[in-house]
Motif scaffolding. Structure first.
Motif, PDB file in Angstrom:
ATOM      1  N   VAL A  97       5.856  -6.344  -9.301  1.00 26.48           N
ATOM      2  CA  VAL A  97       5.510  -7.463  -8.429  1.00 26.48           C
ATOM      3  C   VAL A  97       4.015  -7.726  -8.543  1.00 26.48           C
ATOM      4  O   VAL A  97       3.242  -6.848  -8.944  1.00 26.48           O
ATOM      5  CB  VAL A  97       5.890  -7.212  -6.951  1.00 26.48           C
ATOM      6  N   ASP A  98       3.636  -8.923  -8.189  1.00 29.53           N
ATOM      7  CA  ASP A  98       2.217  -9.266  -8.249  1.00 29.53           C
ATOM      8  C   ASP A  98       1.457  -8.738  -7.046  1.00 29.53           C
ATOM      9  O   ASP A  98       0.262  -8.441  -7.153  1.00 29.53           O
ATOM     10  CB  ASP A  98       2.071 -10.792  -8.347  1.00 29.53           C
ATOM     11  N   LEU A  99       2.155  -8.604  -5.912  1.00 27.39           N
ATOM     12  CA  LEU A  99       1.507  -8.084  -4.713  1.00 27.39           C
ATOM     13  C   LEU A  99       2.535  -7.323  -3.888  1.00 27.39           C
ATOM     14  O   LEU A  99       3.624  -7.833  -3.614  1.00 27.39           O
ATOM     15  CB  LEU A  99       0.917  -9.236  -3.879  1.00 27.39           C
ATOM     16  N   TYR A 100       2.188  -6.094  -3.517  1.00 26.37           N
ATOM     17  CA  TYR A 100       3.049  -5.264  -2.673  1.00 26.37           C
ATOM     18  C   TYR A 100       2.260  -4.915  -1.428  1.00 26.37           C
ATOM     19  O   TYR A 100       1.114  -4.457  -1.515  1.00 26.37           O
ATOM     20  CB  TYR A 100       3.470  -4.004  -3.426  1.00 26.37           C
ATOM     21  N   LEU A 101       2.867  -5.152  -0.259  1.00 22.98           N
ATOM     22  CA  LEU A 101       2.185  -4.959   1.016  1.00 22.98           C
ATOM     23  C   LEU A 101       2.908  -3.932   1.877  1.00 22.98           C
ATOM     24  O   LEU A 101       4.137  -3.852   1.852  1.00 22.98           O
ATOM     25  CB  LEU A 101       2.143  -6.281   1.803  1.00 22.98           C
ATOM     26  N   VAL A 102       2.152  -3.164   2.668  1.00 22.29           N
ATOM     27  CA  VAL A 102       2.737  -2.439   3.791  1.00 22.29           C
ATOM     28  C   VAL A 102       2.998  -3.481   4.868  1.00 22.29           C
ATOM     29  O   VAL A 102       2.084  -4.188   5.287  1.00 22.29           O
ATOM     30  CB  VAL A 102       1.789  -1.354   4.333  1.00 22.29           C
ATOM     31  N   HIS A 103       4.246  -3.588   5.335  1.00 23.27           N
ATOM     32  CA  HIS A 103       4.627  -4.713   6.180  1.00 23.27           C
ATOM     33  C   HIS A 103       3.984  -4.668   7.570  1.00 23.27           C
ATOM     34  O   HIS A 103       3.562  -5.700   8.102  1.00 23.27           O
ATOM     35  CB  HIS A 103       6.148  -4.766   6.299  1.00 23.27           C
ATOM     36  N   TRP A 104       3.947  -3.493   8.198  1.00 23.51           N
ATOM     37  CA  TRP A 104       3.333  -3.328   9.520  1.00 23.51           C
ATOM     38  C   TRP A 104       2.634  -1.970   9.565  1.00 23.51           C
ATOM     39  O   TRP A 104       3.132  -1.002   8.987  1.00 23.51           O
ATOM     40  CB  TRP A 104       4.378  -3.381  10.644  1.00 23.51           C
ATOM     41  N   ALA A 105       1.553  -1.904  10.285  1.00 27.59           N
ATOM     42  CA  ALA A 105       0.878  -0.615  10.455  1.00 27.59           C
ATOM     43  C   ALA A 105       1.703   0.330  11.324  1.00 27.59           C
ATOM     44  O   ALA A 105       1.736   1.531  11.086  1.00 27.59           O
ATOM     45  CB  ALA A 105      -0.498  -0.818  11.082  1.00 27.59           C
ATOM     46  N   ALA A 106       2.363  -0.207  12.361  1.00 31.51           N
ATOM     47  CA  ALA A 106       3.139   0.609  13.300  1.00 31.51           C
ATOM     48  C   ALA A 106       2.321   1.806  13.765  1.00 31.51           C
ATOM     49  O   ALA A 106       2.674   2.957  13.491  1.00 31.51           O
ATOM     50  CB  ALA A 106       4.457   1.049  12.670  1.00 31.51           C
ATOM     51  N   PRO A 107       1.216   1.583  14.476  1.00 34.39           N
ATOM     52  CA  PRO A 107       0.335   2.689  14.857  1.00 34.39           C
ATOM     53  C   PRO A 107       1.029   3.834  15.582  1.00 34.39           C
ATOM     54  O   PRO A 107       0.632   4.990  15.435  1.00 34.39           O
ATOM     55  CB  PRO A 107      -0.703   2.004  15.757  1.00 34.39           C
ATOM     56  N   SER A 108       2.070   3.534  16.360  1.00 38.80           N
ATOM     57  CA  SER A 108       2.744   4.583  17.121  1.00 38.80           C
ATOM     58  C   SER A 108       3.399   5.624  16.210  1.00 38.80           C
ATOM     59  O   SER A 108       3.605   6.772  16.619  1.00 38.80           O
ATOM     60  CB  SER A 108       3.795   3.979  18.049  1.00 38.80           C
TER      61      SER A 108
END
Length: 275
Positions: free
Chosen positions: A102-113
């Motif tokens: 893929v051209d860009l892969y992201l972590v969707h949410w930080a989910a700090p908890s």
């Protein structure tokens, strides 16, 4: 008029206006993505959580557009299983999309908890090193978690995708991004229909002056501020209309009037700090 591309800090580029498929059912994802590509979009944004990577992949495989001319984004979902084996999760996304990379892969949410946002970012760095993604970034990281991830790894995301629109302009995060060479990408750029944004006189007056739609004015505002933006629509006429926003140039006075719409309570989606 072609959609402009912005440089990413890793030496690649990203088309500034893309096609988002959030809440698009897999059964129609191939058709609407095909329509978007035929209209001229070259940037498609999906995610594992959207459950439509397979449909998007069918459109990509059938597109009369060379792979090197396409920019495809997908995302790592923030559940325990995906974080335990982010590489396998990325490979599964690639399989559904029918791509080697893929051209860009992201972590969707930080989910700090969950306390795993640094771990997830480390995994994406490895994913890039393995060649599964050309560029990597994050989405929905509150500023403290974003700073922690950068400090822990010494690597800043190429892109941070966040809720951003004229009612919720995220100026503090954008200033941090600018200092660290991070490109800001707007999701929900039109307010997701959760407010009167497209009926606001500051928008409609500008639209009337340019013989444009309110949505085109808002998208042109994003582009003028150097933001990447990914509007979503399944309506053929609006798919075309949104892309035409790349041809609209707003005056400094018009941009300033829209800038004044920022609201402290303008968030429409979930708060990443508490999700």
């Amino acid at each position: 008029m072609p959609v402009p591309a912005l440089p990413l800090p890793d030496g690649t580029t990203i088309p500034q206006l893309g096609y988002g498929v959030f809440l698009v059912e897999n059964e129609i994802a191939a058709d609407v993505t095909d329509r978007a590509l035929a209209a001229g979009y070259r940037h498609v944004d999906t995610a594992t959580r959207y459950d439509n990577e397979e449909g998007v992949g069918r459109a990509l495989r059938n597109a009369a557009v060379p792979r090197e001319d396409l920019f495809v984004t997908t995302k790592l979902w923030n559940d325990a299983h995906a974080h335990d084996d982010a590489i396998a999760a990325c490979e599964a996304s690639l399989d559904r999309l029918g791509l080697d990379q893929v051209d860009l892969y992201l972590v969707h949410w930080a989910a700090p908890s969950q306390g795993r946002y640094v771990e997830a970012w480390r995994a994406l760095i490895e994913i890039r090193e393995r060649g599964l993604a050309r560029s990597i970034g994050v989405a929905n990281y509150p500023l403290p978690q974003l700073e922690e991830a950068i400090d822990a790894t010494g690597v800043a995301p190429a892109v941070h995708q966040i809720e951003l629109h004229p009612y919720f302009q995220q100026r503090e995060l954008r200033e941090f991004h600018a200092r660290h060479g991070i490109v800001t990408e707007s999701w929900g750029p039109l307010g997701q229909g959760k407010s009167d944004l497209l009926e606001n006189p500051a928008i409609t007056d500008v639209a009337a002056a340019h013989d444009a739609s309110p949505a085109q004015v808002v998208l042109a505002w994003h582009l003028a501020h150097g933001l990447v933006t990914i509007p979503k629509s399944v309506t053929p006429s609006r798919i075309v209309e949104n892309l035409a926003a790349a041809e609209l140039t707003l005056t400094a006075e018009e941009l300033a009037a829209i800038d004044d719409l920022d609201r402290p309570d303008g968030r429409g989606g979930a708060d990443p700090a508490t999700r």
